[in-house]
Design a protein around this motif. Structure first.
Motif, PDB file in Angstrom:
ATOM      1  N   LEU A 191     -43.897  -5.252   7.603  1.00 51.39           N
ATOM      2  CA  LEU A 191     -43.245  -5.499   6.319  1.00 51.39           C
ATOM      3  C   LEU A 191     -42.167  -6.561   6.482  1.00 51.39           C
ATOM      4  N   GLU A 192     -41.892  -7.230   5.367  1.00 49.78           N
ATOM      5  CA  GLU A 192     -41.032  -8.400   5.498  1.00 49.78           C
ATOM      6  C   GLU A 192     -39.574  -8.049   5.759  1.00 49.78           C
ATOM      7  N   TYR A 193     -39.153  -6.833   5.450  1.00 47.77           N
ATOM      8  CA  TYR A 193     -37.742  -6.570   5.736  1.00 47.77           C
ATOM      9  C   TYR A 193     -37.473  -6.494   7.227  1.00 47.77           C
ATOM     10  N   ARG A 195     -39.101  -8.415   9.341  1.00 46.40           N
ATOM     11  CA  ARG A 195     -39.066  -9.826   9.706  1.00 46.40           C
ATOM     12  C   ARG A 195     -37.718 -10.448   9.314  1.00 46.40           C
ATOM     13  N   SER A 196     -37.210 -10.027   8.161  1.00 46.48           N
ATOM     14  CA  SER A 196     -35.905 -10.555   7.746  1.00 46.48           C
ATOM     15  C   SER A 196     -34.846 -10.170   8.758  1.00 46.48           C
ATOM     16  N   GLN A 198     -35.209  -9.551  11.869  1.00 51.62           N
ATOM     17  CA  GLN A 198     -35.370 -10.375  13.072  1.00 51.62           C
ATOM     18  C   GLN A 198     -34.780 -11.757  12.838  1.00 51.62           C
ATOM     19  N   ALA A 199     -35.049 -12.297  11.651  1.00 48.02           N
ATOM     20  CA  ALA A 199     -34.578 -13.656  11.373  1.00 48.02           C
ATOM     21  C   ALA A 199     -33.061 -13.713  11.258  1.00 48.02           C
ATOM     22  N   ILE A 200     -32.447 -12.591  10.888  1.00 48.77           N
ATOM     23  CA  ILE A 200     -30.995 -12.559  10.823  1.00 48.77           C
ATOM     24  C   ILE A 200     -30.405 -12.557  12.226  1.00 48.77           C
ATOM     25  N   GLY A 201     -31.186 -12.091  13.175  1.00 47.43           N
ATOM     26  CA  GLY A 201     -30.709 -12.021  14.546  1.00 47.43           C
ATOM     27  C   GLY A 201     -30.289 -10.624  14.951  1.00 47.43           C
ATOM     28  N   CYS A 202     -30.801  -9.615  14.265  1.00 43.77           N
ATOM     29  CA  CYS A 202     -30.442  -8.236  14.590  1.00 43.77           C
ATOM     30  C   CYS A 202     -30.966  -7.855  15.976  1.00 43.77           C
ATOM     31  N   GLU A 211     -33.516  -0.030  10.753  1.00 48.61           N
ATOM     32  CA  GLU A 211     -34.486  -0.566   9.802  1.00 48.61           C
ATOM     33  C   GLU A 211     -35.776   0.255   9.757  1.00 48.61           C
TER      34      GLU A 211
END
Ligand SMILES: Nc1ncnc2c1ncn2[C@@H]1O[C@H](COP(=O)(O)OP(=O)(O)OP(=O)(O)O)[C@@H](O)[C@H]1O
Ligand SMILES: Nc1ncnc2c1ncn2[C@@H]1O[C@H](COP(=O)(O)OP(=O)(O)OP(=O)(O)O)[C@@H](O)[C@H]1O
Ligand code: SF4
Ligand SMILES: [Mg+2]
Ligand SMILES: [Mg+2]
Lengths: 299, 341, 330
Positions: A191-193, A195-196, A198-202, A211
């Motif tokens: 799911l994209e959240y 991926r989000s 990951q993209a934030i750098g969590c 998550e």
């Protein structure tokens, strides 16, 4: 008649309360769930407040009053509601303390197995590939091991004590947690959240714990109830075989085992712990089923 | 045009996946990207269009650092970025994804979702964080009372505003918008597109705007790339690409865009057949099985991106609007090409 | 005679949060050889209206209508057997999602021939011949080999073509297409639209085309019903509705579509502020009044009248004049 149509949020709030109400109605209408919940809460209450609720010290022997029958017999002793056992200990008090042992071992064990199973399942589901292959193999190996035999062997070698029993059961019952967590994680992972995040750098732990875990809690809770019942039965079985909780600790399984010599002359002595065990595991299973029904309905 | 230091430069990105195509057949190589070059300058909105499965999202994931390419490099400000500086990259490049229903954690409240990047990068103390969240919510047009709701209570457009706010809160230099409006209704899409245009004007953030809707790309972007089956087939300033498309695929895309003003009757689509499977791509020019103008050359030789007009490149042997007779426009030696392709 | 005529169709859905009024009095009429487009944004009740006409509503739904006639024969009191005789035979439907509308466990042949033999009888060979003919007609190359494939072996575009072929197996008089191209690429969408239009012409069917894309409507529709929150707010010929939109909602929709040749630096898109009203309240007033920029005081107190103009052009609004040209198609 309202002039202004409900705006987005008040509508959403309205729907939220209505759904909550509907959910509450569904819970209340679910007899199995209510029964299970009541019994489990009751037993948990009894377990926690055992010292306050038990009329006698469960270890205090009174050899002059052995095998006193419970209240429904004519010869019942007025001081002991559910009679006494072969050493003259108050049976009600022993049952109450037994609840403590059963619940304690049950919860202790699923805490351990939940931790192991969820961690493995999360890692396997999140990383996939080789990690998944390795963990799946571990799960398969675990599934192919006969629980009772392993438990017997370990306890026989390591000696039987409360801690060891909890550890052994906890280390054996994680497989369902792992299987269910893995499948649920697989579904959520793409799911994209995620991926989000990951993209934030969590960090990895943030993604797994904050998550993913909260969003797969429903199936995990259902597994936890089933495994709780499983752990309690397993403890009883081990104690019955003399490899679990050791005398004089009052465990329902141990009480069954101690009672088996007297069951022909004093049948209640084996019936009472048996009935307790039966009702508790039934209630936990009903609770699990009910939770599953109610959460599935919400989707 | 000074192309001194673009904000982002991708060079020769190649990505492939191993996929199982059947029960008995073994895994096969799926080439999702076949050497993509792309630059994005500061404050610019760059469009990327192409059909489903052509590799747009794959490219987005690589630029965001969520995936490692098989080969190729990504530079930010002229400095190659590697897997190691993930967090540094995250501060400069942020995504807005397609699915407004899947892109927000359903068990967090909106306030925490928007504040998360600040927390992760430890940018400011908690009270300042909440002030920033409130300011940004205001900027993206999200009513303050929604900040304590969970995503399930928001409409698609509102969720997409949350996603945009979350992406913008650490003030990145580049937004990668992967089809940010294709799951939304037209009236909501209009709000989001206006919002993105406003944000670009006010903050100067650059964007890679991915879409399969040509009208939206024309509306939003300054420069655009057209992708087909893992390759860039045409690029140039948006206005030029639209006024004089060079590639036959771009033309076909343009003819498939319908506007409510048209009463031109049925579309005059000249495309033949169906999109090919990326598992066995056609030889030569990947578009040749569907192209009207295809010749033997197209079947055998894969065309390179060459200058079509000022600032525009096109990968076609017989580009539209260029009278090249029967000689292919490609100047390179075909054998060298075959080896490199 | 009108092929399908539905008057005052209502559909309610029972949900946890109460009764959801999905369709609130919709009139539909389709002529032979004509396409009626139902346009509107997500959730406005387009699919529910279509499903009600086929008797395929979900079990939680209840519906009513003042009239529902297929070719002059009322369907209101028809039993299940009559309905299932009509479904897939005289009226067929193409669903939104080509990936899930085919049964994954049967081959294309099973699914195509199954429909045919259920309704028309006939032997295996006849059914197969027709299947091959139609697959070729919808533009599938080497149809003979495709017959033995399973749905998952086909791409989205091919699957949608198979669905169209399946809908045509029994030569229906009316075909209902529920967003048949929404899940497809633009180029494939263009091909499918051309195909559907040609087939309608060739077979003289009536067609109901559901979509949210005004651009698609402009290419394929003869007549348009614009839906908002379960009601038809504007209806008329394509030229009338798209060229002289009269309802504030239709006008807002048209303004929000990015047009070719327009860049965001030069002009902003028009938007419709606010959100759709509650679906749970019965509300006879104008459903658009909370978002309308031409709202009058009367809009908050009286139900909007139907304003009609030339050529069946009508809009449900207090504050509009229908000044449209008469449509060129009846
Ligand atoms: N993790 C993966 N494993 C295997 N194949 C993949 C994976 N991710 C993408 N692909 C394949 O790579 C190709 C490109 O996919 P991608 O998602 O980038 O396309 P896209 O252009 O974004 O399409 P869409 O418009 O549908 O979003 C597709 O054929 C897809 O099936
Ligand atoms: N099975 C269901 N149970 C409850 N409510 C439903 C169900 N199906 C649809 N709805 C609701 O009914 C309303 C009308 O739905 P419908 O599917 O007809 O919309 P639509 O116009 O076809 O939208 P879309 O363009 O998204 O397909 C919506 O508000 C939707 O949320
Ligand atoms: S009836 Fe009133 S509120 Fe409704 S659309 Fe017309 S003017 Fe607007
Ligand atoms: Mg994509
Ligand atoms: Mg629908």
């Amino acid at each position: 008649m309202s002039d202004i149509p409900l705006s987005g949020q008040t509508e959403a709030e309205h729907l939220r309360t209505l759904r909550k109400k509907a959910r509450r109605r569904a819970v209340l209408a679910h007899r199995g769930l209510i029964f299970g919940l009541t019994v489990v809460l009751l037993v948990a209450f009894v377990a926690v407040f055992a010292p306050l609720l038990a009329p006698y010290d469960p270890f205090a022997q009174n050899l002059s009053l052995r095998l006193a029958p419970p209240f429904w017999h004519d010869t019942a002793s007025p001081e002991h509601l559910l009679g006494t056992d072969q050493l003259g200990r108050d049976y009600l008090s022993r049952l109450i303390y037994g609840a403590r042992i059963s619940m304690g071992i049950g919860f202790g064990a699923i805490l351990i197995s939940g931790l192991i199973g969820c961690t493995l399942g999360l890692l396997a589901g999140y990383f996939g590939g080789k990690v998944d292959a390795v963990i799946s193999t571990i799960i398969t190996v675990r599934l192919s091991m006969p629980i009772i035999l392993i438990a017997l062997a370990v306890v026989a070698v390591a000696g039987a004590s409360l801690k060891i029993v909890i550890a052994v059961i906890g280390l054996l019952l994680w497989d369902q947690f792992a299987v269910v967590t893995r499948t649920a994680t697989l579904q959520v992972r793409s799911l994209e959240y995620i991926r989000s995040a990951q993209a934030i750098g969590c960090s990895l732990s943030h993604i797994l714990i904050r998550e993913i875990l909260p969003n797969i809690r429903a199936p995990v809770i259902v597994v936890a109830t089933v495994e709780l019942a499983h752990a309690i039965l397993l403890e009883a079985a081990l104690s019955f075989l003399g490899l679990g909780v050791q005398a004089p600790l009052p465990s329902w399984g141990l009480m069954l085992s101690e009672a088996k010599t007297f069951m022909f002359f004093s049948p209640w002595i084996i019936t009472l712990p048996g009935v307790c065990l039966f009702i508790l595991t039934l209630a936990i299973n009903l609770l699990g089923d009910g939770l599953r029904d109610v959460t599935a309905r919400g989707k | 045009m000074t192309m001194s230091k673009p904000l982002l430069r991708a060079k020769g990105l190649v990505q492939s996946y191993r996929v199982k195509s059947g029960l008995l057949s073994g895994a096969r190589e799926l080439h999702a990207l076949k050497g993509i070059d792309l630059t994005i300058n500061r404050g610019e909105i760059v469009g990327l269009v192409g059909e489903s499965g052509c590799g747009k999202s794959t490219l987005a994931r690589i630029l965001l650092g969520l995936e490692q390419p098989v080969s190729g490099t990504v530079e930010v400000d002229g400095v190659p970025v590697t897997q190691a500086d993930k967090r540094a990259r995250a501060r400069r490049i942020q995504p807005v994804f397609q699915d407004p229903y899947g892109s927000l954690n359903p068990s967090m409240i909106i306030r925490d979702i928007i504040a998360l990047p600040l927390k992760v990068h430890q940018i400011c103390p908690a009270d300042e964080r909440m002030r920033r969240v409130a300011r940004l919510a205001d900027q993206v047009g999200l009513p303050a009372r929604l900040l304590d709701a969970v995503p399930g209570e928001l409409s698609g457009g509102q969720r997409q505003r949350v996603a945009i706010a979350r992406a913008l809160i650490i003030e990145p230099e580049l937004l990668i918008c992967d089809e940010p409006t294709s799951a939304l209704d037209v009236s909501v899409q209009a709000q989001i597109l206006n919002l993105l245009m406003d944000l670009r004007r006010d903050t100067g953030v650059a964007m890679l705007f991915i879409s399969h809707d040509l009208a939206v790309v024309e509306y939003m972007t300054d420069r655009m790339f057209v992708m087909y089956l893992g390759q860039i087939v045409e690029t140039g300033p948006t206005a030029d690409v639209f006024s004089a498309p060079g590639h036959h695929y771009t033309m076909a895309l343009q003819q498939s865009v319908f506007s409510p003003d048209d009463d031109a009757g049925l579309p005059t689509t000249r495309l033949k057949g169906n999109p090919p499977s990326p598992l066995d791509p056609p030889t030569g020019c990947a578009f040749h099985p569907r192209c009207e103008a295809a010749t033997g050359t197209c079947r055998e030789i894969s065309p390179e991106l060459v200058d079509l007009r000022k600032g525009g490149l096109c990968a076609c042997h017989f580009p539209l609007g260029v009278d090249s007779g029967n000689t292919p426009l490609t100047r390179s030696d075909p054998h060298a090409l075959r080896e490199s392709g | 005679m009108t092929l399908l005529s539905v008057k005052n169709l209502r559909v309610n859905l029972r949900t946890d949060a109460g009764r959801l009024r999905a369709v609130r009095g919709v009139d539909i009429s389709v002529e032979r050889g004509q396409t009626l487009c139902l346009v509107g944004e997500s959730g406005c009740g387009k699919s529910m209206a279509a499903l009600a006409m086929l008797g395929l509503l979900p079990p939680s739904a209840e519906w009513s209508a003042d009239e529902m006639k297929l070719d002059g024969v009322s369907l209101l009191n028809a039993g299940q057997s009559t309905l299932s005789n009509i479904r897939g035979n005289r009226v067929s439907m193409i669903f939104q999602e080509p990936m899930t509308a085919l049964n994954p466990t049967f081959t294309i042949r099973d699914q195509l021939c199954g429909v045919y033999r259920r309704h028309k009888g006939g032997n295996r060979a006849q059914a197969r011949e027709r299947a091959i003919y139609l697959l070729e007609r919808v533009g599938i190359s080497n149809a003979r080999n495709r017959l033995d494939q399973y749905p998952h072996e086909l791409s989205g575009g091919l699957r949608q073509r198979v669905l169209i072929a399946m809908a045509l197996m029994c030569e229906p008089e009316l075909i209902i297409c529920d967003e048949p191209t929404t899940a497809l690429d633009v180029t494939t969408q263009a091909q499918i639209l051309v195909l559907l239009a040609e087939l309608r012409e060739e077979l003289g069917m009536g067609m109901i085309f559901i979509t949210h894309d005004l651009g698609v409507v402009s290419r394929i529709g003869d007549h348009i019903n614009v839906m908002y929150a379960g009601r038809v707010v504007e209806s008329g010929t394509r030229d009338a509705v798209l060229g002289c939109a009269s309802h504030p909602y239709t006008q807002g929709l048209l303004r929000s579509v990015p047009r070719p040749g327009v860049n965001g630096l030069q002009s902003r898109l028009g938007t419709i502020p606010g959100t759709v009203p509650s679906f749970y309240q019965a509300d006879p007033l104008c459903p658009f009044r909370g978002r309308c920029e031409r709202k009058l005081p009367i809009c908050a107190s009286q139900a909007p009248p139907v304003r009609s103009g030339a050529g069946h052009h009508s809009a449900l609004c207090h504050n509009t004049e229908i000044s449209s040209i008469a449509g060129n198609s009846a």
